[in-house]
Motif scaffolding. Structure first.
Motif, mmCIF file in Angstrom:
data_model
loop_
_atom_site.group_PDB
_atom_site.id
_atom_site.type_symbol
_atom_site.label_atom_id
_atom_site.label_comp_id
_atom_site.label_asym_id
_atom_site.label_seq_id
_atom_site.Cartn_x
_atom_site.Cartn_y
_atom_site.Cartn_z
ATOM 1 N N PHE A 46 0.836 -1.195 0.000
ATOM 2 C CA PHE A 46 0.000 0.000 0.000
ATOM 3 C C PHE A 46 0.874 1.248 0.000
ATOM 4 N N ASN A 100 -16.630 -4.012 0.245
ATOM 5 C CA ASN A 100 -15.197 -4.023 0.501
ATOM 6 C C ASN A 100 -14.362 -4.383 -0.713
ATOM 7 N N HIS B 29 -8.138 -9.364 11.050
ATOM 8 C CA HIS B 29 -8.970 -8.718 10.036
ATOM 9 C C HIS B 29 -10.195 -9.558 9.723
ATOM 10 N N SER B 93 -5.919 -9.099 3.091
ATOM 11 C CA SER B 93 -6.865 -8.969 4.190
ATOM 12 C C SER B 93 -7.066 -7.496 4.508
ATOM 13 N N SER B 94 -8.190 -7.185 5.142
ATOM 14 C CA SER B 94 -8.459 -5.812 5.558
ATOM 15 C C SER B 94 -9.445 -5.819 6.711
ATOM 16 N N ASN B 102 -10.784 1.290 4.389
ATOM 17 C CA ASN B 102 -9.660 0.473 4.871
ATOM 18 C C ASN B 102 -8.891 -0.154 3.718
ATOM 19 N N GLU B 103 -7.571 0.000 3.756
ATOM 20 C CA GLU B 103 -6.766 -0.578 2.692
ATOM 21 C C GLU B 103 -6.574 -2.072 2.912
ATOM 22 N N GLN B 104 -6.254 -2.760 1.828
ATOM 23 C CA GLN B 104 -5.982 -4.186 1.893
ATOM 24 C C GLN B 104 -4.473 -4.410 2.029
ATOM 25 N N TYR B 105 -4.126 -5.462 2.777
ATOM 26 C CA TYR B 105 -2.740 -5.854 2.960
ATOM 27 C C TYR B 105 -2.528 -7.183 2.265
#
Lengths: 114, 115
Positions: A46, A100, B29, B93-94, B102-105
């Motif tokens: 990110f 999401n 998460h 995941s987030s 929310n960003e995803q990892y």
């Protein structure tokens, strides 16, 4: 349906010069916008996101991005490129309140030459 | 730091084999995702899970199934591998919460080759 376009497959820039990686999006309602970077044989990292507020967003490693609602764009920028910035960059979008799931662009390979 | 791990970096399987790809995250998460990455196509979502035992189809679910029996673990299953499933598979995941951005990892990826 939401979509992201990254019009350039590859961007070449000399070290020390400013860089821009382009992204345009289409979404119903207000967007959440993201930039990720992928180094060789690695997952995505990110970089930054736009949620609301200031149109200029600052992120990791000196990168920033400018949200332009009228042009539906979210271009990634850096004032002075480094050779180590060479990587694959992805723009992603999802709609506010739209769940999401992110929609990703096809990616832009950035090559910074010494 | 959020850590997302995937069971294998490289995997070679034969056509028709059943293949399991495992993903584990350590940040509690709610959401977990499976993508495949192909040159020029970016990332395409295969399946998404927002809670234990809950799942939603993504853009390209055909030929895949998923399992989430524990919150930290999300498995991708290729019931009968085919050569067109040769790809890089990425897990992410987030945190949950619509409207929070929310960003995803992401995990490091599994490069699967089906021969």
């Amino acid at each position: 349906a939401q979509s992201v376009a990254q019009p350039e497959d590859q961007v070449n820039v000399a070290e020390g010069n400013p860089l821009t990686v382009k992204c345009t999006y289409s979404v119903s309602g207000n967007p959440y916008l993201f930039w990720y970077v992928q180094y060789p044989n690695r997952g995505l990292q990110f970089l930054l996101k736009y949620i609301t507020g200031d149109n200029l967003v600052k992120g990791s490693y000196g990168f920033e991005a400018e949200f332009n609602k009228s042009q539906t764009s979210f271009h990634l920028k850096k004032p002075s490129a480094l050779v180590s910035d060479s990587a694959l960059y992805f723009c992603a979008v999802r709609a506010f309140g739209g769940g999401n799931m992110l929609t990703f662009g096809g990616g832009t390979r950035l090559m910074v030459k010494p | 730091d959020v850590k997302v791990t995937q069971s294998s970096r490289y995997l070679v399987k034969r056509t028709g084999e059943k293949v399991f790809l495992e993903c584990v995250q350590d940040m509690d998460h709610e959401n977990m995702f499976w993508y495949r990455q192909d040159p020029g196509l970016g990332l395409r979502l295969i399946y998404f899970s927002y809670d234990v035992k809950m799942k939603e189809k993504g853009d390209i679910p055909e030929g895949y199934s998923v399992s989430r029996e524990k919150k930290e673990r999300f498995s991708l299953i290729l019931e009968s591998a085919s050569t067109n499933q040769t790809s890089m598979y990425l897990c992410a995941s987030s945190l949950s919460g619509q409207g929070t951005g929310n960003e995803q990892y992401f995990g490091p990826g599994t490069r699967l080759t089906v021969t």
